[in-house]
Scaffold this motif. Structure first.
Motif, PDB file in Angstrom:
ATOM      1  N   LEU A 190       0.864  -1.188   0.000  1.00  0.00           N
ATOM      2  CA  LEU A 190       0.000   0.000   0.000  1.00  0.00           C
ATOM      3  C   LEU A 190       0.892   1.227   0.000  1.00  0.00           C
ATOM      4  O   LEU A 190       1.790   1.348   0.847  1.00  0.00           O
ATOM      5  N   GLY A 191       0.628   2.151  -0.919  1.00  0.00           N
ATOM      6  CA  GLY A 191       1.481   3.331  -1.022  1.00  0.00           C
ATOM      7  C   GLY A 191       0.707   4.628  -0.953  1.00  0.00           C
ATOM      8  O   GLY A 191      -0.344   4.768  -1.572  1.00  0.00           O
ATOM      9  N   CYS A 192       1.253   5.557  -0.202  1.00  0.00           N
ATOM     10  CA  CYS A 192       0.648   6.892  -0.112  1.00  0.00           C
ATOM     11  C   CYS A 192       1.717   7.873   0.370  1.00  0.00           C
ATOM     12  O   CYS A 192       2.455   7.564   1.311  1.00  0.00           O
ATOM     13  N   PRO A 193       1.805   9.041  -0.263  1.00  0.00           N
ATOM     14  CA  PRO A 193       2.759  10.035   0.246  1.00  0.00           C
ATOM     15  C   PRO A 193       2.265  10.674   1.537  1.00  0.00           C
ATOM     16  O   PRO A 193       1.091  10.532   1.904  1.00  0.00           O
ATOM     17  N   SER A 194       3.155  11.379   2.181  1.00  0.00           N
ATOM     18  CA  SER A 194       2.764  12.178   3.343  1.00  0.00           C
ATOM     19  C   SER A 194       2.002  13.394   2.839  1.00  0.00           C
ATOM     20  O   SER A 194       2.518  14.169   2.039  1.00  0.00           O
ATOM     21  N   MET A 195       0.781  13.549   3.306  1.00  0.00           N
ATOM     22  CA  MET A 195      -0.035  14.688   2.884  1.00  0.00           C
ATOM     23  C   MET A 195      -0.564  15.387   4.136  1.00  0.00           C
ATOM     24  O   MET A 195      -0.278  14.978   5.251  1.00  0.00           O
ATOM     25  N   GLY A 196      -1.382  16.427   3.933  1.00  0.00           N
ATOM     26  CA  GLY A 196      -1.920  17.168   5.075  1.00  0.00           C
ATOM     27  C   GLY A 196      -0.766  17.588   5.953  1.00  0.00           C
ATOM     28  O   GLY A 196       0.239  18.118   5.487  1.00  0.00           O
ATOM     29  N   ALA A 197      -0.882  17.338   7.244  1.00  0.00           N
ATOM     30  CA  ALA A 197       0.245  17.520   8.149  1.00  0.00           C
ATOM     31  C   ALA A 197       0.610  16.135   8.648  1.00  0.00           C
ATOM     32  O   ALA A 197       0.055  15.655   9.631  1.00  0.00           O
ATOM     33  N   TRP A 233       4.092  10.277   9.290  1.00  0.00           N
ATOM     34  CA  TRP A 233       2.879   9.671   8.712  1.00  0.00           C
ATOM     35  C   TRP A 233       3.044   8.162   8.535  1.00  0.00           C
ATOM     36  O   TRP A 233       2.109   7.401   8.769  1.00  0.00           O
ATOM     37  N   MET A 234       4.248   7.757   8.168  1.00  0.00           N
ATOM     38  CA  MET A 234       4.479   6.331   7.950  1.00  0.00           C
ATOM     39  C   MET A 234       4.486   5.569   9.280  1.00  0.00           C
ATOM     40  O   MET A 234       3.924   4.471   9.379  1.00  0.00           O
ATOM     41  N   ARG A 235       5.102   6.158  10.294  1.00  0.00           N
ATOM     42  CA  ARG A 235       5.120   5.469  11.594  1.00  0.00           C
ATOM     43  C   ARG A 235       3.693   5.266  12.110  1.00  0.00           C
ATOM     44  O   ARG A 235       3.354   4.207  12.636  1.00  0.00           O
ATOM     45  N   PRO A 281       0.300 -10.569   4.838  1.00  0.00           N
ATOM     46  CA  PRO A 281       1.595  -9.953   4.530  1.00  0.00           C
ATOM     47  C   PRO A 281       1.395  -8.616   3.798  1.00  0.00           C
ATOM     48  O   PRO A 281       0.635  -8.540   2.835  1.00  0.00           O
ATOM     49  N   MET A 282       2.069  -7.596   4.294  1.00  0.00           N
ATOM     50  CA  MET A 282       1.857  -6.264   3.737  1.00  0.00           C
ATOM     51  C   MET A 282       3.130  -5.433   3.843  1.00  0.00           C
ATOM     52  O   MET A 282       3.930  -5.624   4.765  1.00  0.00           O
ATOM     53  N   VAL A 283       3.321  -4.554   2.880  1.00  0.00           N
ATOM     54  CA  VAL A 283       4.352  -3.522   3.018  1.00  0.00           C
ATOM     55  C   VAL A 283       3.703  -2.178   2.717  1.00  0.00           C
ATOM     56  O   VAL A 283       2.755  -2.094   1.939  1.00  0.00           O
ATOM     57  N   LEU A 284       4.222  -1.157   3.362  1.00  0.00           N
ATOM     58  CA  LEU A 284       3.740   0.202   3.145  1.00  0.00           C
ATOM     59  C   LEU A 284       4.874   1.003   2.516  1.00  0.00           C
ATOM     60  O   LEU A 284       6.046   0.772   2.819  1.00  0.00           O
ATOM     61  N   PHE A 285       4.508   1.948   1.665  1.00  0.00           N
ATOM     62  CA  PHE A 285       5.547   2.776   1.050  1.00  0.00           C
ATOM     63  C   PHE A 285       4.963   4.130   0.685  1.00  0.00           C
ATOM     64  O   PHE A 285       3.747   4.299   0.609  1.00  0.00           O
ATOM     65  N   GLY A 286       5.867   5.091   0.486  1.00  0.00           N
ATOM     66  CA  GLY A 286       5.389   6.396   0.040  1.00  0.00           C
ATOM     67  C   GLY A 286       6.500   7.428   0.033  1.00  0.00           C
ATOM     68  O   GLY A 286       7.552   7.259   0.644  1.00  0.00           O
ATOM     69  N   SER A 287       6.205   8.496  -0.684  1.00  0.00           N
ATOM     70  CA  SER A 287       7.136   9.606  -0.807  1.00  0.00           C
ATOM     71  C   SER A 287       6.766  10.706   0.192  1.00  0.00           C
ATOM     72  O   SER A 287       5.616  10.809   0.616  1.00  0.00           O
ATOM     73  N   TYR A 288       7.743  11.507   0.539  1.00  0.00           N
ATOM     74  CA  TYR A 288       7.508  12.627   1.457  1.00  0.00           C
ATOM     75  C   TYR A 288       8.469  13.736   1.063  1.00  0.00           C
ATOM     76  O   TYR A 288       9.306  13.574   0.159  1.00  0.00           O
ATOM     77  N   ASP A 289       8.384  14.865   1.779  1.00  0.00           N
ATOM     78  CA  ASP A 289       9.331  15.940   1.465  1.00  0.00           C
ATOM     79  C   ASP A 289      10.035  16.437   2.722  1.00  0.00           C
ATOM     80  O   ASP A 289      11.145  16.037   3.026  1.00  0.00           O
ATOM     81  N   TRP A 290       9.335  17.272   3.499  1.00  0.00           N
ATOM     82  CA  TRP A 290      10.036  17.969   4.584  1.00  0.00           C
ATOM     83  C   TRP A 290       9.903  17.285   5.941  1.00  0.00           C
ATOM     84  O   TRP A 290      10.535  17.712   6.902  1.00  0.00           O
ATOM     85  N   GLY A 291       9.113  16.264   6.032  1.00  0.00           N
ATOM     86  CA  GLY A 291       8.858  15.652   7.342  1.00  0.00           C
ATOM     87  C   GLY A 291       9.935  14.653   7.723  1.00  0.00           C
ATOM     88  O   GLY A 291      10.983  14.558   7.082  1.00  0.00           O
TER      89      GLY A 291
END
Ligand SMILES: Cc1cc2nc3c(=O)[nH]c(=O)nc-3n(C[C@H](O)[C@H](O)[C@H](O)COP(=O)(O)O)c2cc1C
Length: 143
Positions: free
Chosen positions: A54-61, A99-101, A85-95
C-alpha cells in the motif's frame, strides 16, 4: 500463481514511480503484480491478495491523503487482516516520516504482518530509491 496487489495514491507521480518499481521488481522474479490506483481498488482486492503493498505520500500535516487513501485504510480497519503480509511505502518531502510510523501502527494493531519497515523516499526516487523498490517487489514475490 501468487496474487500480489500494489495499491497506491499519488498526486505528482513520486509514489507512483515507487509502485511501478515495486511491480517491476516482482516481475523480474516471474510474478506479476496487480497494480491499482486506490480509487480503482476495493477492499476485496486486499482480502483476496496473498500479499499487499500500500502506497501513499505524506499529505496534510503528516497524514494519509484524505479523499481516497484515508477512507480506504479506514475500511481496511473493519476487516480481518490478521497475518496478511503487507508492506507500506510512500514519498515525502520535509517531514521525518511521522505519517508512515502512524500508518504502520494502525496496520500493526490489525495484526497485519508487516514484511518490512515502511519504505519512505524523499521526493522523486533516484536510482538507489528505485533499486530499493525493486528489491521490495522481489521480496514480496518470494515470500
Ligand atoms: C498538500 C500537501 C501536503 C503535504 N504534507 C507533507 C507533510 O506533512 N510532510 C512531508 O514530509 N511532505 C508533505 N508533502 C510533500 C509530499 O509528500 C511530497 O511532495 C511527495 O513527494 C508527493 O508524492 P506524490 O508525487 O506521490 O504525490 C505534502 C505535499 C502536499 C501537496
Amino acid at each position: 500463481m501468487k496474487n500480489i496487489a500494489v495499491i497506491y495514491w499519488s498526486a505528482t507521480g513520486n509514489t507512483e514511480a515507487m509502485a511501478l518499481a515495486i511491480a517491476e521488481g516482482a516481475k523480474r522474479e516471474g510474478i506479476s503484480i496487480r497494480l491499482f490506483e486506490v480509487g480503482n481498488a476495493s477492499v476485496e482486492d486486499v482480502l483476496k491478495a496473498d500479499a499487499v503493498a500500500l502506497g501513499c505520500p505524506s499529505m496534510g500535516a503528516e497524514e494519509l491523503e484524505e479523499e481516497e487513501m484515508e477512507p480506504f485504510v479506514s475500511f481496511l480497519e473493519n476487516e480481518d487482516l490478521k497475518s496478511k503480509p503487507m508492506v507500506l511505502f510512500g514519498s515525502y518531502d520535509w517531514g521525518d516520516g511521522q505519517w508512515m510510523r502512524e500508518w504502520e501502527e494502525r496496520m500493526t494493531k490489525l495484526g497485519v504482518y508487516l514484511v518490512e519497515d515502511g519504505l519512505i523516499i524523499q521526493n522523486t526516487p533516484d536510482e538507489a530509491g528505485i533499486k530499493k523498490c525493486n528489491e521490495l517487489g522481489a521480496k514480496l514475490a518470494n515470500l
